[in-house]
Design an enzyme around this catalytic site. Structure first.
Site, PDB file in Angstrom:
ATOM      1  CG  ASP A 190      -2.067   0.950   1.125  1.00 55.22           C
ATOM      2  OD1 ASP A 190      -2.359   1.412  -0.002  1.00 55.22           O
ATOM      3  OD2 ASP A 190      -2.678   1.256   2.170  1.00 55.22           O
ATOM      4  CG  ASN A 229       1.842   1.695  -5.283  1.00 55.39           C
ATOM      5  OD1 ASN A 229       2.754   1.457  -4.499  1.00 55.39           O
ATOM      6  ND2 ASN A 229       1.324   0.776  -6.076  1.00 55.39           N
ATOM      7  N   GLY A 230      -0.108   5.613  -4.238  1.00 57.87           N
ATOM      8  CA  GLY A 230      -0.730   6.908  -4.533  1.00 57.87           C
ATOM      9  C   GLY A 230      -0.093   8.016  -3.717  1.00 57.87           C
ATOM     10  CD1 TRP A 286       7.331   6.540  -2.781  1.00 57.21           C
ATOM     11  CD2 TRP A 286       6.841   7.180  -4.886  1.00 57.21           C
ATOM     12  NE1 TRP A 286       8.511   6.669  -3.462  1.00 57.21           N
ATOM     13  CE2 TRP A 286       8.247   7.062  -4.754  1.00 57.21           C
ATOM     14  CE3 TRP A 286       6.311   7.563  -6.112  1.00 57.21           C
ATOM     15  CZ2 TRP A 286       9.115   7.320  -5.819  1.00 57.21           C
ATOM     16  CZ3 TRP A 286       7.180   7.823  -7.160  1.00 57.21           C
ATOM     17  CH2 TRP A 286       8.564   7.703  -7.008  1.00 57.21           C
ATOM     18  CB  SER A 332      -8.668  -5.320  -3.104  1.00 57.30           C
ATOM     19  OG  SER A 332      -9.354  -4.103  -3.331  1.00 57.30           O
ATOM     20  CB  SER A 333     -12.956  -7.999  -4.938  1.00 49.04           C
ATOM     21  OG  SER A 333     -12.945  -8.077  -3.533  1.00 49.04           O
ATOM     22  CG  ASN A 350      -7.894  -2.026  -5.188  1.00 48.34           C
ATOM     23  OD1 ASN A 350      -6.970  -2.810  -5.019  1.00 48.34           O
ATOM     24  ND2 ASN A 350      -8.163  -1.066  -4.297  1.00 48.34           N
ATOM     25  NE  ARG A 410      -7.697   2.154  -5.371  1.00 46.32           N
ATOM     26  CZ  ARG A 410      -6.489   2.182  -4.839  1.00 46.32           C
ATOM     27  NH1 ARG A 410      -5.460   2.559  -5.574  1.00 46.32           N
ATOM     28  NH2 ARG A 410      -6.305   1.833  -3.588  1.00 46.32           N
ATOM     29  CB  SER A 423      -7.745  -3.512   2.892  1.00 41.68           C
ATOM     30  OG  SER A 423      -7.492  -2.286   3.542  1.00 41.68           O
TER      31      SER A 423
HETATM   32  C1  IPE Z   1      -5.435  -2.738  -0.237  1.00 45.41           C
HETATM   33  O1  IPE Z   1      -5.101  -1.400  -0.325  1.00 45.41           O
HETATM   34  C2  IPE Z   1      -5.363  -3.384  -1.591  1.00 45.41           C
HETATM   35  C3  IPE Z   1      -4.018  -3.503  -2.158  1.00 45.41           C
HETATM   36  C4  IPE Z   1      -2.907  -3.127  -1.613  1.00 45.41           C
HETATM   37  C5  IPE Z   1      -3.992  -4.136  -3.458  1.00 45.41           C
HETATM   38  P1  IPE Z   1      -6.214  -0.272  -0.506  1.00 45.41           P
HETATM   39  O2  IPE Z   1      -5.466   1.003  -0.585  1.00 45.41           O
HETATM   40  O3  IPE Z   1      -7.125  -0.595  -1.616  1.00 45.41           O
HETATM   41  O4  IPE Z   1      -7.032  -0.387   0.855  1.00 45.41           O
HETATM   42  P2  IPE Z   1      -7.866   0.704   1.647  1.00 45.41           P
HETATM   43  O5  IPE Z   1      -8.859   1.276   0.663  1.00 45.41           O
HETATM   44  O6  IPE Z   1      -6.900   1.736   2.112  1.00 45.41           O
HETATM   45  O7  IPE Z   1      -8.498  -0.035   2.781  1.00 45.41           O
HETATM   46  C1  IPE Z   2      -1.540   0.340  -3.391  1.00 42.19           C
HETATM   47  O1  IPE Z   2      -1.363   1.695  -3.411  1.00 42.19           O
HETATM   48  C2  IPE Z   2      -1.776  -0.226  -4.772  1.00 42.19           C
HETATM   49  C3  IPE Z   2      -3.149  -0.692  -5.001  1.00 42.19           C
HETATM   50  C4  IPE Z   2      -4.112  -0.673  -4.143  1.00 42.19           C
HETATM   51  C5  IPE Z   2      -3.429  -1.230  -6.318  1.00 42.19           C
HETATM   52  P1  IPE Z   2      -2.567   2.706  -3.340  1.00 42.19           P
HETATM   53  O2  IPE Z   2      -2.985   3.069  -4.728  1.00 42.19           O
HETATM   54  O3  IPE Z   2      -3.661   2.199  -2.491  1.00 42.19           O
HETATM   55  O4  IPE Z   2      -1.878   3.972  -2.653  1.00 42.19           O
HETATM   56  P2  IPE Z   2      -2.507   4.958  -1.604  1.00 42.19           P
HETATM   57  O5  IPE Z   2      -3.079   4.148  -0.502  1.00 42.19           O
HETATM   58  O6  IPE Z   2      -3.569   5.728  -2.335  1.00 42.19           O
HETATM   59  O7  IPE Z   2      -1.371   5.811  -1.177  1.00 42.19           O
HETATM   60 MG    MG Z   3      -4.091   2.384  -0.523  1.00 47.84          MG
END
Ligand code: IPE
Ligand code: IPE
Ligand code: MG
Length: 242
Positions: free
Chosen positions: A24, A26-27, A29, A69-70, A72, A75, A191
């Site tokens: 978790d 990436n966004g 970062w 995740s199911s 995700n 988004r 999650s």
């Molecule tokens: C969990 O992270 C899913 C993955 C890392 C693939 P999320 O970023 O989707 O989880 P929440 O929304 O913060 O609970």
């Molecule tokens: C995890 O990073 C990757 C996936 C869930 C696919 P995020 O995209 O959830 O990153 P944040 O939580 O928004 O920083």
């Molecule tokens: Mg996340």
């Protein structure tokens, strides 16, 4: 007397066989650097590649990574598209390396519901890596509650529903027990990941954002794991009745 004493609470402190990571952050970062989220995901893939390359000496039997995740799907279309395209590119670029490094790919979750071309690429990747030694399990379109419900339904179709028969139908049934679950990015929640499998896992929540996660972080986590005392409900101080 004469029989082996009950061993409650005296599990040997051994190295981890199976570690799972919720990758978790990436966004965040990307946001910190004023970059698009897609770049964060790209750098996240690089972190995966680094880790897989460093896996062999860590002697893990299985590393399970939560990639999509199911939930995700909620988004933006753009973000989901960029994640799917990254997946396509990653399989293309890294499959030969997996084969060369004896990595055995496994996918958990409802991956058959992904785009047909991805399903085809994954099927090919699974068959090409089938003889690998270390398992890299990737959770794609994965949700633990749904996995448990599916497993319970299957167990019911076959006969008795019990903890054992449900566990035998989970996507992870052929993997070693989950020893350690790591989540990056500072969030302290699961999650919908491996809820059943984590019943007695150790847990580690680190602030590092996934793109900054290095093999050394995992090596350190494994060292720390080996020092933890796992009790499984028993107590070391209790005398056994042997
Ligand atoms: C969990 O992270 C899913 C993955 C890392 C693939 P999320 O970023 O989707 O989880 P929440 O929304 O913060 O609970
Ligand atoms: C995890 O990073 C990757 C996936 C869930 C696919 P995020 O995209 O959830 O990153 P944040 O939580 O928004 O920083
Ligand atoms: Mg996340």
């Amino acid at each position: 007397m004469g029989t082996a004493p009950a061993n409650h609470g005296e599990q040997p402190k051994a190295g981890a066989r199976h570690v799972a990571i919720i990758m978790d952050g990436n966004g965040r970062w990307a946001k910190k650097r004023g970059l698009p989220r897609a770049i964060g995901h790209q750098r996240g893939v690089e972190a995966v590649r680094r880790l897989v390359r460093a896996l062999e000496p860590m002697q893990l039997e299985c590393l399970t990574l939560y990639a999509f995740s199911s939930e995700n799907w909620k988004r933006s279309i753009d973000e989901v598209d960029s994640l799917m395209n990254l997946m396509r590119r990653f399989i293309k670029s890294d499959l030969a390396e997996f084969v060369a490094n004896d990595v055995k790919l496994k996918i958990i979750g409802d991956w058959q519901a992904l785009a047909p071309d991805i399903v085809e690429m994954l099927e090919d990747a699974l068959s090409q890596t089938a003889n690998g030694k270390q398992t890299l399990a990737v959770a794609l379109n994965y949700g633990s509650q749904h996995e448990i419900a599916r497993a319970a339904a299957k167990a019911g179709e076959k006969g008795e529903i019990s903890a054992e028969t449900i566990a035998a139908e989970l996507d992870t049934a052929d993997l070693p027990p989950l020893d350690l679950l790591i989540r990056t990015s500072g969030e302290i929640r699961l999650s919908n990941f491996l809820l059943w499998q984590a019943a007695y896992s150790e847990m580690l929540f680190v602030d590092t954002l996934w793109p900054d996660f290095k093999p050394e972080h995992l090596a350190q986590a494994l060292d720390d794991f080996a020092k933890r005392e796992r009790r499984y409900g028993g107590r070391l101080a209790e005398p056994t009745n042997g």
